[in-house]
Design an enzyme around this catalytic site. Structure first.
Site, PDB file in Angstrom:
ATOM      1  N   ASP A 174     -18.579   3.060 -48.114  1.00  0.00           N
ATOM      2  CA  ASP A 174     -19.094   4.228 -47.398  1.00  0.00           C
ATOM      3  C   ASP A 174     -18.029   5.275 -47.125  1.00  0.00           C
ATOM      4  OD1 ASP A 174     -20.848   5.874 -46.146  1.00  0.00           O
ATOM      5  OD2 ASP A 174     -20.777   4.832 -44.229  1.00  0.00           O
ATOM      6  N   ASP A 177     -20.851  11.995 -49.703  1.00  0.00           N
ATOM      7  CA  ASP A 177     -21.194  10.757 -48.998  1.00  0.00           C
ATOM      8  C   ASP A 177     -21.776   9.714 -49.933  1.00  0.00           C
ATOM      9  OD1 ASP A 177     -21.811   8.898 -47.025  1.00  0.00           O
ATOM     10  OD2 ASP A 177     -23.763   9.789 -46.644  1.00  0.00           O
TER      11      ASP A 177
END
Ligand SMILES: *[C@@H]1O[C@H](CO)[C@@H](O)[C@H](O)[C@H]1NC(C)=O
Ligand SMILES: *[C@@H]1O[C@H](CO)[C@@H](O)[C@H](O)[C@H]1NC(C)=O
Ligand SMILES: *[C@@H]1O[C@H](CO)[C@@H](O)[C@H](O)[C@H]1NC(C)=O
Ligand SMILES: *[C@@H]1O[C@H](CO)[C@@H](O)[C@H](O)[C@H]1NC(C)=O
Ligand SMILES: *[C@@H]1O[C@H](CO)[C@@H](O)[C@H](O)[C@H]1NC(C)=O
Length: 415
Positions: free
Chosen positions: A104, A285
């Site tokens: 992440d 992201d």
């Protein structure tokens, strides 16, 4: 991603004010031997075919978490609502127990405990601190919370980190069976996530501080989920030149808040020759599946493509005729315009049923972020873009930057 979208957008709220324990001193730990070698971890992709519905809504919920400044207007995020998730097996302790963690770039703490419980070894030190991050909406604020440990973390045999802060969660969101998150976001996002306040050095920070890597840089390679090569790669300390076919286009980080807290860059977007978003801030992201753009830009995109909202998937749906007339989208980032071809704008048809669509439907991967442009975070570049361009994230003592480069999949027609 991941269709995981994730959870990872764990907003670092100051939820720890009530955790008042102080840290115990850790024993002195040896530094890892110096090495110049960069090292690459294989990433596994998980495609959730058990009925991932409405990816757009899940991504939008994550987007709201990113942009909420104080947590008062964030909606709940269901981590299982992800179509495609990239994971790495990361060792903790010595001997190491391996945990499957979501990769992440949108959060920065590394934590475990959501599926497999923590196996403590002689390297495991309880810091005496709680850790916690909040995510969720005004009516159902949810947390990942637990105890902070310091431990040895093994990414590869060349990348071993001593004294890495890890969260051992006792309260956590549903990660669909994953064990936790490997946080690759900027350290700023760790503020106030452990009891002694301040920031918690990230995995990347420690690799650099311990001289295991000589540049605080990592490269991410995702292949289209529908391609033969659905594995991914995370290269740490450098990037994998063999995956790159074009030149590298660098963009320095944005100064616009809140995008500046993340891997944020300025960009403008056009559909063919029509501008749909003038220069604005966005973030990169790996925890978001789609490409999300501000509502006003999304409306322009919708009207240019002729897409109609599809209730089952939450995506725009187009006909074959409309597909044949699609123009490329151009993301002007740094000095170059990165082209996302018509094929790159559609969801892989082999995965249509996984998101609740019909086998022969054609769905667009550009979604609505949920608010108009101008609030400081108008674009989220997620998995569907990152599977077409190699991405490089670099922090130096004076700046942060993100770079993109074409790969063999940039112009692929695998979707
Ligand atoms: C271990 O890391 C913490 C920060 O996470 C730091 O405060 C502490 O000084 C470190 N201990 C050693 C022995 O390096
Ligand atoms: C959250 O933001 C949306 C869109 O800006 C707005 O419609 C809604 O009323 C807000 N909710 C709260 C609880 O502030
Ligand atoms: C797949 O999605 C379903 C429904 O959203 C969820 O219950 C399940 O936990 C997910 N599985 C994985 C491995 O993510
Ligand atoms: C969760 O842990 C169990 C027991 O270790 C394991 O069998 C299962 O595969 C794990 N779930 C996932 C999605 O990895
Ligand atoms: C870091 O985070 C704080 C809030 O926790 C914020 O005020 C500050 O602007 C952030 N720094 C950057 C560079 O965005």
């Amino acid at each position: 991603m991941v269709l995981p979208t994730s959870i990872s957008s764990l907003l670092a709220l100051s939820v720890l004010a009530f955790f008042s324990l102080s840290a115990r001193a850790s024993p002195h730990l040896p530094r890892t031997a110096s090495s110049t070698a960069a090292s690459t971890l294989k990433l596994a992709v998980r495609i959730n075919s058990s009925g991932v519905k409405n990816i757009a809504a899940a991504d939008r919920a994550r987007a709201q978490t990113f942009s909420a400044e104080d947590g008062s207007n964030i909606t709940s995020i269901d981590a299982t609502n992800n179509g495609v998730t990239y994971t790495a097996d990361v060792g903790v302790g010595s001997p190491a127990t391996y945990y499957t963690l979501l990769i992440d770039t949108g959060s920065s703490n590394t934590w475990i405990g959501a599926n497999k419980s923590y196996t403590k070894t002689t390297t495991s030190q309880d810091t005496g601190c709680r850790f916690g991050l909040a995510y969720g909406g005004p009516t159902d604020l949810t947390y990942v919370a637990g105890v902070e440990y310091s431990d040895t973390v093994t990414l590869t045999s060349d990348l071993v980190i001593e004294n890495q802060s890890i969260g051992v969660a006792s309260t956590y969101p549903d990660l669909g069976g994953l064990d936790g998150i490997l946080g690759l976001g900027p350290v700023n996002l760790t503020q106030d996530t452990v009891c002694n306040g301040g920031e918690v050095p990230t995995v990347m920070d420690n690799l650099y501080a311990q001289r295991t890597i000589h540049s605080e840089v990592f490269g991410v390679f995702f292949a289209p989920a529908s391609s033969d090569n659905s594995g991914g790669e995370l290269t740490i300390g450098s990037f994998d030149n063999s995956k790159i076919t074009g030149f590298i286009n660098y963009a320095s980080s944005t100064s616009t808040y809140p995008a500046s807290r993340y891997w944020g860059i300025d960009q403008s977007i056009s559909y063919g020759s029509t501008s749909i978003l003038t220069k604005t801030a966005g973030i990169v992201d790996t925890g978001t599946t789609l490409i999300l753009i501000a509502t006003d830009a999304f409306r322009k995109y919708q009207s240019a493509t002729g897409g109609t909202p599809d209730e089952a998937t939450g995506l725009l749906k187009i006909s074959l005729d409309q597909y044949n007339q699609l123009s490329s989208l151009y993301f002007t980032i740094g000095s170059d315009a990165l082209e996302l071809t018509p094929n790159g704008q559609i969801w892989p048809r082999s995965l249509n049923t996984a998101i609740g669509g019909t086998t022969d439907g054609i769905y667009l991967v550009v979604g609505d972020i949920g608010s108009n442009s101008g609030f400081g975070l108008d674009v989220i570049i997620g998995y569907c873009f990152l599977e077409r361009y190699y991405s490089i994230f670099e922090k130096t003592s004076y700046s942060e930057s993100v770079a993109f480069a074409a790969t063999e999949y940039t112009y692929a027609t695998s979707n």
